[in-house]
Design a protein around this motif. Sequence first.
Motif, short mmCIF file in Angstrom:
data_model
loop_
_atom_site.label_atom_id
_atom_site.label_comp_id
_atom_site.label_asym_id
_atom_site.label_seq_id
_atom_site.Cartn_x
_atom_site.Cartn_y
_atom_site.Cartn_z
N LEU A 221 0.43 -1.45 -0.44
CA LEU A 221 0.19 -0.63 0.03
C LEU A 221 0.84 1.22 -0.04
CD1 LEU A 221 -2.64 0.96 0.02
CD2 LEU A 221 -2.34 1.11 2.59
N MET A 222 0.80 1.88 -1.19
CA MET A 222 1.27 3.23 -1.11
C MET A 222 0.89 4.20 -0.76
SD MET A 222 4.42 2.79 -2.66
CE MET A 222 4.20 1.75 -1.81
N GLY A 223 -0.81 4.43 -0.27
CA GLY A 223 -1.46 5.43 0.51
C GLY A 223 -2.41 5.07 -0.09
N LEU A 224 -4.34 6.43 0.13
CA LEU A 224 -5.04 6.21 0.38
C LEU A 224 -5.63 7.44 -0.20
CD1 LEU A 224 -7.85 4.92 0.70
CD2 LEU A 224 -7.94 6.04 2.86
N TYR A 225 -6.47 7.89 -1.24
CA TYR A 225 -6.63 9.49 -1.90
C TYR A 225 -8.37 9.29 -2.36
CZ TYR A 225 -1.38 8.52 -2.32
OH TYR A 225 0.05 8.34 -1.70
N ALA A 226 -7.79 10.74 -2.00
CA ALA A 226 -9.55 11.01 -2.62
C ALA A 226 -10.12 11.54 -4.02
CB ALA A 226 -10.16 13.12 -2.06
N THR A 227 -8.35 11.16 -4.68
CA THR A 227 -9.18 11.47 -5.72
C THR A 227 -8.04 10.63 -7.43
OG1 THR A 227 -7.69 13.18 -7.14
CG2 THR A 227 -10.02 13.35 -5.75
N ARG A 228 -7.91 10.70 -8.68
CA ARG A 228 -7.45 9.53 -9.53
C ARG A 228 -6.18 10.87 -9.61
NH1 ARG A 228 -10.01 6.40 -14.31
NH2 ARG A 228 -7.89 6.80 -14.55
N GLY A 229 -6.23 11.44 -9.47
CA GLY A 229 -5.58 13.17 -10.13
C GLY A 229 -3.96 13.09 -8.40
N ALA A 230 -4.69 12.65 -7.29
CA ALA A 230 -4.10 12.73 -6.60
C ALA A 230 -2.97 11.52 -6.14
CB ALA A 230 -4.53 12.79 -4.98
N ALA A 231 -3.76 10.75 -6.64
CA ALA A 231 -2.56 9.36 -6.88
C ALA A 231 -1.71 9.09 -7.72
CB ALA A 231 -3.34 8.28 -6.67
N ASN A 232 -2.06 10.65 -9.04
CA ASN A 232 -0.95 9.92 -10.32
C ASN A 232 0.03 11.22 -9.70
OD1 ASN A 232 -2.59 8.61 -12.46
ND2 ASN A 232 -3.95 10.21 -12.84
N LYS A 233 0.29 12.22 -8.92
CA LYS A 233 1.09 13.25 -8.63
C LYS A 233 1.61 12.21 -8.16
CE LYS A 233 -1.84 17.37 -8.48
NZ LYS A 233 -2.14 18.40 -8.52
#
Length: 246
Positions: A221-233
């Motif tokens: 697990l790398m993290g939990l994000y509110a949006t796909r855009g945040a994960a892309n960054k």
Amino acid sequence: MFDYERQSTVRSLLFRYLESPSLKHLRDPKQVDGLAESILTALDRTGPVWEKWDAVRGEFLKAAAKAWIPFDELVTFLNGLPGPNLTKTDVAQRLRAFQEEPYAHLYPDERVKEACLALYAAEREAGTEMAAIIGALQEFAEAEEQRLDEERQERWREQQAADRLALQRRFLSGADCKWTALDGSKALFLRKNGRAFRLSPTKDKRWELHRIEAPGDDGELMGLYATRGAANKVIEKLAYEPEWRR
């Protein structure tokens, strides 16, 4: 008053009438008569702008608008109907006014031009009268536009399917690729700089990002994000950082 202005005026009066909370009032014959009189008064307040055009001429012109009828022959036909003589400018500008009305959709489709002109020539050769030709070409043009639109949509769907398959194959082959779904999974997979990631939606509409080696891996697990855009960054950084795995 343009046709769309007339329509807007009538709609406004109708909506104003329907604001009454009383059903008895709405059904009262005297009130209905008053509404009818209000509509006629509003429509007659401005004299007719297109003085040479009655309903028959107007409807034929509308029907011919998308049918690629040769313009000079259309003018000749319209002048054969009862009413004052129409110049080419009269017809061209009345047609433009029709086409510019909101939601009119009366511009001819270039894709059906050649077929319409061929059908027009064939009907004229057969001796079909102009009124019938206009109706036949209107139906033909509309049907052809629909057929062409459906074919375009089908090509688009086929291309989308082919693109999805190509992305899946790239990912499975180990090549870098954009986000893609695999085997109907709700998760999305991406490979960047040779490193694979899985992005999975959660019940609370967030996204879990995992670093994986293969699609079936649990991964890390790398993290939990509110949006796909945040994960892309985050991926933009992780994909090019020194390898952290042992």
